[in-house]
Each structure stands twice: as C-alpha cells, then as structure tokens.
Design a protein around this motif. Structure first.
Motif, mmCIF file in Angstrom:
data_model
loop_
_atom_site.group_PDB
_atom_site.id
_atom_site.type_symbol
_atom_site.label_atom_id
_atom_site.label_comp_id
_atom_site.label_asym_id
_atom_site.label_seq_id
_atom_site.Cartn_x
_atom_site.Cartn_y
_atom_site.Cartn_z
ATOM 1 N N LEU A 107 0.830 -1.207 0.000
ATOM 2 C CA LEU A 107 0.000 0.000 0.000
ATOM 3 C C LEU A 107 0.865 1.259 0.000
ATOM 4 C CD1 LEU A 107 -2.848 1.155 0.111
ATOM 5 C CD2 LEU A 107 -2.697 1.072 2.587
ATOM 6 N N GLY A 108 1.921 1.254 0.808
ATOM 7 C CA GLY A 108 2.824 2.408 0.836
ATOM 8 C C GLY A 108 3.484 2.651 -0.513
ATOM 9 N N GLY A 109 3.926 1.583 -1.147
ATOM 10 C CA GLY A 109 4.528 1.718 -2.469
ATOM 11 C C GLY A 109 3.544 2.199 -3.508
ATOM 12 N N ALA A 110 2.307 1.721 -3.429
ATOM 13 C CA ALA A 110 1.287 2.151 -4.385
ATOM 14 C C ALA A 110 0.968 3.640 -4.226
ATOM 15 C CB ALA A 110 0.019 1.318 -4.210
ATOM 16 N N VAL A 111 0.901 4.105 -2.985
ATOM 17 C CA VAL A 111 0.606 5.529 -2.744
ATOM 18 C C VAL A 111 1.746 6.407 -3.255
ATOM 19 C CG1 VAL A 111 0.358 7.240 -0.917
ATOM 20 C CG2 VAL A 111 -0.965 5.153 -0.829
ATOM 21 N N LEU A 112 2.986 5.998 -2.999
ATOM 22 C CA LEU A 112 4.113 6.801 -3.476
ATOM 23 C C LEU A 112 4.234 6.756 -4.997
ATOM 24 C CD1 LEU A 112 6.766 6.049 -0.719
ATOM 25 C CD2 LEU A 112 5.378 8.100 -1.016
ATOM 26 N N THR A 113 3.888 5.626 -5.603
ATOM 27 C CA THR A 113 3.871 5.547 -7.063
ATOM 28 C C THR A 113 2.802 6.467 -7.637
ATOM 29 O OG1 THR A 113 4.660 3.271 -6.993
ATOM 30 C CG2 THR A 113 3.586 3.987 -9.020
ATOM 31 N N LEU A 114 1.635 6.504 -7.000
ATOM 32 C CA LEU A 114 0.571 7.419 -7.437
ATOM 33 C C LEU A 114 1.015 8.876 -7.326
ATOM 34 C CD1 LEU A 114 -2.369 7.865 -8.344
ATOM 35 C CD2 LEU A 114 -2.993 7.850 -5.914
ATOM 36 N N ALA A 115 1.693 9.226 -6.227
ATOM 37 C CA ALA A 115 2.186 10.594 -6.077
ATOM 38 C C ALA A 115 3.206 10.916 -7.165
ATOM 39 C CB ALA A 115 2.802 10.775 -4.691
ATOM 40 N N GLY A 116 4.054 9.954 -7.491
ATOM 41 C CA GLY A 116 5.021 10.159 -8.566
ATOM 42 C C GLY A 116 4.348 10.348 -9.915
ATOM 43 N N LEU A 117 3.295 9.575 -10.169
ATOM 44 C CA LEU A 117 2.557 9.733 -11.423
ATOM 45 C C LEU A 117 1.852 11.086 -11.508
ATOM 46 C CD1 LEU A 117 1.035 6.169 -11.863
ATOM 47 C CD2 LEU A 117 2.826 7.247 -13.230
ATOM 48 N N ILE A 118 1.363 11.562 -10.375
ATOM 49 C CA ILE A 118 0.720 12.885 -10.360
ATOM 50 C C ILE A 118 1.738 13.968 -10.704
ATOM 51 C CG2 ILE A 118 -0.317 14.609 -8.835
ATOM 52 C CD1 ILE A 118 -1.782 12.292 -7.446
ATOM 53 N N TYR A 119 2.933 13.886 -10.097
ATOM 54 C CA TYR A 119 3.967 14.863 -10.411
ATOM 55 C C TYR A 119 4.483 14.708 -11.840
ATOM 56 C CZ TYR A 119 4.492 16.990 -5.825
ATOM 57 O OH TYR A 119 4.292 17.700 -4.685
ATOM 58 N N LEU A 120 4.536 13.472 -12.342
ATOM 59 C CA LEU A 120 4.972 13.243 -13.719
ATOM 60 C C LEU A 120 3.987 13.872 -14.703
ATOM 61 C CD1 LEU A 120 7.086 11.765 -15.483
ATOM 62 C CD2 LEU A 120 5.511 9.833 -15.518
ATOM 63 N N GLY A 121 2.698 13.720 -14.448
ATOM 64 C CA GLY A 121 1.696 14.359 -15.301
ATOM 65 C C GLY A 121 1.776 15.871 -15.241
ATOM 66 N N ASP A 122 2.085 16.400 -14.061
ATOM 67 C CA ASP A 122 2.231 17.844 -13.923
ATOM 68 C C ASP A 122 3.479 18.326 -14.663
ATOM 69 O OD1 ASP A 122 1.676 20.438 -13.029
ATOM 70 O OD2 ASP A 122 2.851 20.152 -11.202
ATOM 71 N N ALA A 123 4.569 17.584 -14.567
ATOM 72 C CA ALA A 123 5.807 17.986 -15.243
ATOM 73 C C ALA A 123 5.678 17.860 -16.759
ATOM 74 C CB ALA A 123 6.965 17.129 -14.754
#
Length: 76
Positions: free
Chosen positions: A12-28
């Motif tokens: 679950l922790g890895g999935a949440v951090l991956t989601l946060a990374g994807l959100i920042y990747l979409g923003d970048a």
C-alpha cells in the motif's frame, strides 16, 4: 529466489508513493496542472494507512503463531 511473507502495508505504501510520482509526472509533462498542496495529504494519509495496515497484519500473524493456552489444571 527465496520466498518471503506478503506484506500488505508495504504494498500500500509503495502504491501511494507511485501514485504521487505519477501525479507529479503528469504535472511535469504538462498533461494537467497539480496544485502543490494536493500531494502532501495523499502521501501522509497513504503512509499512515500503510502503517495501520502493517500493524494489523503483524497483530494477526502474531496471534496465529502463538499456541493456544492450556486450560486450567485439574479439569479432565
């Protein structure tokens, strides 16, 4: 490869951090605009939830490993 126990809290922790990374990747990548304050509650809440899941999992596994206590002596 050695087999290991499934740890849902880490998953679950890895999935949440991956989601946060994807959100920042979409923003970048200019796919969308993400305000700075969106990801902080997501990460903090996700890591807290992962910690609770980990503690619950640990409690369940510890309870399964302990042998049942014998009944009071003298009873047959």
């Amino acid at each position: 490869m050695l087999r290991h126990e499934f740890q849902p809290g880490r998953l679950l922790g890895g999935a949440v951090l991956t989601l946060a990374g994807l959100i920042y990747l979409g923003d970048a990548g200019d796919a969308w605009e993400t305000p700075w304050f969106v990801v902080i509650p997501l990460v903090v809440g996700g890591l807290c939830l992962a910690g609770v899941v980990g503690l619950v999992t640990r409690g369940i596994r510890a309870r399964r490993r302990t042998p049942p206590s014998p009944g009071p002596r003298g009873y047959r």
